[in-house]
Write a protein that holds these residues in place. Structure first.
Motif, PDB file in Angstrom:
ATOM      1  N   ASN A  47       9.803  -2.262  -0.224  1.00  0.00           N
ATOM      2  CA  ASN A  47      10.674  -1.180  -0.685  1.00  0.00           C
ATOM      3  C   ASN A  47      11.493  -1.591  -1.894  1.00  0.00           C
ATOM      4  O   ASN A  47      11.949  -0.758  -2.657  1.00  0.00           O
ATOM      5  CB  ASN A  47      11.610  -0.729   0.430  1.00  0.00           C
ATOM      6  CG  ASN A  47      10.876   0.144   1.420  1.00  0.00           C
ATOM      7  OD1 ASN A  47       9.824   0.678   1.097  1.00  0.00           O
ATOM      8  ND2 ASN A  47      11.415   0.278   2.604  1.00  0.00           N
ATOM      9  N   GLY A 185      10.357   0.759   8.339  1.00  0.00           N
ATOM     10  CA  GLY A 185       9.676   0.696   7.043  1.00  0.00           C
ATOM     11  C   GLY A 185      10.017  -0.545   6.241  1.00  0.00           C
ATOM     12  O   GLY A 185       9.649  -0.644   5.063  1.00  0.00           O
ATOM     13  N   GLY A 190       6.247  -1.017   2.314  1.00  0.00           N
ATOM     14  CA  GLY A 190       7.109   0.064   2.768  1.00  0.00           C
ATOM     15  C   GLY A 190       6.621   0.815   3.990  1.00  0.00           C
ATOM     16  O   GLY A 190       5.731   0.368   4.714  1.00  0.00           O
ATOM     17  N   SER A 191       7.238   1.952   4.177  1.00  0.00           N
ATOM     18  CA  SER A 191       7.021   2.756   5.384  1.00  0.00           C
ATOM     19  C   SER A 191       5.580   3.272   5.472  1.00  0.00           C
ATOM     20  O   SER A 191       5.072   3.894   4.530  1.00  0.00           O
ATOM     21  CB  SER A 191       7.986   3.944   5.344  1.00  0.00           C
ATOM     22  OG  SER A 191       7.494   5.014   6.121  1.00  0.00           O
ATOM     23  N   TRP A 192       4.981   3.033   6.619  1.00  0.00           N
ATOM     24  CA  TRP A 192       3.640   3.583   6.876  1.00  0.00           C
ATOM     25  C   TRP A 192       3.665   5.108   6.711  1.00  0.00           C
ATOM     26  O   TRP A 192       2.759   5.704   6.112  1.00  0.00           O
ATOM     27  CB  TRP A 192       3.226   3.182   8.297  1.00  0.00           C
ATOM     28  CG  TRP A 192       1.893   3.700   8.754  1.00  0.00           C
ATOM     29  CD1 TRP A 192       0.702   3.039   8.727  1.00  0.00           C
ATOM     30  CD2 TRP A 192       1.618   4.991   9.329  1.00  0.00           C
ATOM     31  NE1 TRP A 192      -0.295   3.836   9.234  1.00  0.00           N
ATOM     32  CE2 TRP A 192       0.239   5.033   9.609  1.00  0.00           C
ATOM     33  CE3 TRP A 192       2.405   6.103   9.617  1.00  0.00           C
ATOM     34  CZ2 TRP A 192      -0.376   6.143  10.175  1.00  0.00           C
ATOM     35  CZ3 TRP A 192       1.790   7.226  10.170  1.00  0.00           C
ATOM     36  CH2 TRP A 192       0.411   7.232  10.447  1.00  0.00           C
ATOM     37  N   ASP A 194       5.642   7.111   4.957  1.00  0.00           N
ATOM     38  CA  ASP A 194       5.749   7.569   3.568  1.00  0.00           C
ATOM     39  C   ASP A 194       4.465   7.282   2.793  1.00  0.00           C
ATOM     40  O   ASP A 194       4.043   8.076   1.945  1.00  0.00           O
ATOM     41  CB  ASP A 194       6.924   6.864   2.870  1.00  0.00           C
ATOM     42  CG  ASP A 194       8.254   7.280   3.471  1.00  0.00           C
ATOM     43  OD1 ASP A 194       8.282   8.306   4.186  1.00  0.00           O
ATOM     44  OD2 ASP A 194       9.251   6.571   3.247  1.00  0.00           O
ATOM     45  N   HIS A 195       3.879   6.125   3.088  1.00  0.00           N
ATOM     46  CA  HIS A 195       2.661   5.735   2.370  1.00  0.00           C
ATOM     47  C   HIS A 195       1.545   6.742   2.630  1.00  0.00           C
ATOM     48  O   HIS A 195       0.915   7.271   1.706  1.00  0.00           O
ATOM     49  CB  HIS A 195       2.247   4.334   2.822  1.00  0.00           C
ATOM     50  CG  HIS A 195       1.414   3.586   1.828  1.00  0.00           C
ATOM     51  ND1 HIS A 195       0.129   3.959   1.507  1.00  0.00           N
ATOM     52  CD2 HIS A 195       1.675   2.477   1.096  1.00  0.00           C
ATOM     53  CE1 HIS A 195      -0.360   3.097   0.611  1.00  0.00           C
ATOM     54  NE2 HIS A 195       0.554   2.197   0.341  1.00  0.00           N
TER      55      HIS A 195
END
Ligand SMILES: Nc1ncnc2c1ncn2[C@@H]1O[C@H](COP(=O)(O)O)[C@@H](OP(=O)(O)O)[C@H]1O
Ligand SMILES: CCc1ccc(OS(=O)(=O)O)cc1
Length: 315
Positions: A47, A185, A190-192, A194-195
């Motif tokens: 992030n 995340g 980063g966050s799974w 959001d990805h």
């Protein structure tokens, strides 16, 4: 450890992989990739990279590959397709050298970008980057992307073991601790949630082939055929069958060009956990407690609300 899961497997999960392959823009004059140095950022929680809002405006790519989980698998499939099923050609180098990992920068090794710059177009590259961190020129040049999504629970488990054995990433702690880290995340790239949402939402606007790890396990031939078509190739049935065989988990686990056995122990310590670990769907049931599963399902419901993705949780 005894399985401690409950049987409600309705809620979706996933992980991610991406890959880019040849495209019409390959006829455009090739310019080198120009990325800033990532030496100080590559090992931070991913992030941290979000500070790079318009990261690499100079980047031009002819061929591009992205991934997050199942990357090595889709890389080998793409290379086998590019080589028309010629196994010997795919043995020319370890997979990390065939497809540069663009965000890799650990001197004195050449960075992923440096490696990419030595390659002629069209190129296949690898990245785990979320959409917002991808250099804009990838979109501008109409690159093709292959994205492999994996259900979040198996992704969490796989990533946990990868982080245990990866000596250049922070220690993941206990499974209970990692469970919280993953949900928040604060993991590499980063966050799974959001990805996956990011790539799912742009898939129809760009040349993105969105694949699921679980589909690849269930019917590899069908999914590989999709990749063949996406790459604009046509292969005989026998070649297709050969690719299915050669890219099976069992074969790739034994293959020194894909199993990371050449990576030094101070980077990947496979005595802790092998890189080619299990390669299955549903291993999360051996890790999640009932309470963790219920909590995760609720978080998933909230974070993925309105997103029409259905992940398979077991085969
Ligand atoms: N041919 C194959 N078939 C199925 N799974 C594969 C595979 N090659 C690699 N994998 C799995 O993909 C995961 C690694 O992803 P990546 O290459 O993106 O780092 C590991 O999952 P597991 O940890 O569940 O075994 C690994 O075993
Ligand atoms: C930067 C963390 C990282 C990621 C992947 C690595 O190995 S490999 O590319 O999967 O072989 C090593 C470190």
């Amino acid at each position: 450890m005894a399985p401690t899961y409950h049987t409600d497997t309705k809620s979706p999960t996933k992980s991610v992989s991406l890959l880019k392959v040849p495209c019409a823009s390959d006829t455009v004059v090739f310019e080198p990739l120009q990325l800033p140095s990532l030496e100080n950022t590559a090992l931070l929680p991913w992030n941290a990279l979000s500070v790079l809002t318009d990261p690499w405006p100079g980047l031009w790519a002819a061929n591009f590959q992205l991934e997050l989980e199942g990357t090595t698998w889709i890389q080998e499939i793409v290379d086998m397709i590019e080589q028309n099923g010629d196994v010997a050609k795919c043995q020319r180098a370890i997979i990390q050298h065939r497809h540069p990992f663009i965000e890799w920068a650990r001197p004195p090794q050449p960075s992923g970008v440096e490696k990419a710059n030595t390659m002629p177009s069209p190129r296949t590259l690898r990245t785990h980057l979320p959409t917002q961190l991808l250099p804009p020129s990838f979109w501008e040049n109409n690159c093709k992307f292959l994205y492999v999504a994996r259900n979040a629970k198996d992704c969490m488990v796989s990533y946990y073991h990868f982080q245990r054995m990866n000596q250049v990433l922070p220690d993941p702690g206990t499974w209970e601790e990692y469970f919280e880290t993953f949900i928040s995340g604060k993991v590499g790239w980063g966050s799974w949630f959001d990805h996956v949402k990011g790539w799912w939402e742009i898939k129809d606007r760009y040349q993105v082939l969105f694949l699921f790890y679980e589909d690849m396990k269930r019917d590899p031939k069908c999914e590989i055929q999709k990749v063949v078509q996406f790459m604009g190739k046509s292969l005989d049935e026998t070649v297709l069958d050969e690719i299915v065989q050669e890219t099976s988990f069992e074969k790739m686990k034994e293959n020194p060009m894909t199993n990371r056995s050449t990576v030094p122990k101070f980077i990947l310590d496979q005595s802790i956990s092998p890189f080619m670990r299990k390669g299955t769907v549903g291993d999360w049931k051996n890790h999640f407690t009932v309470a963790q599963n219920e909590r995760f399902d609720e978080i998933y419901r909230q974070k993925m609300e309105g997103i029409s993705i259905n992940f398979c949780m077991e085969l």
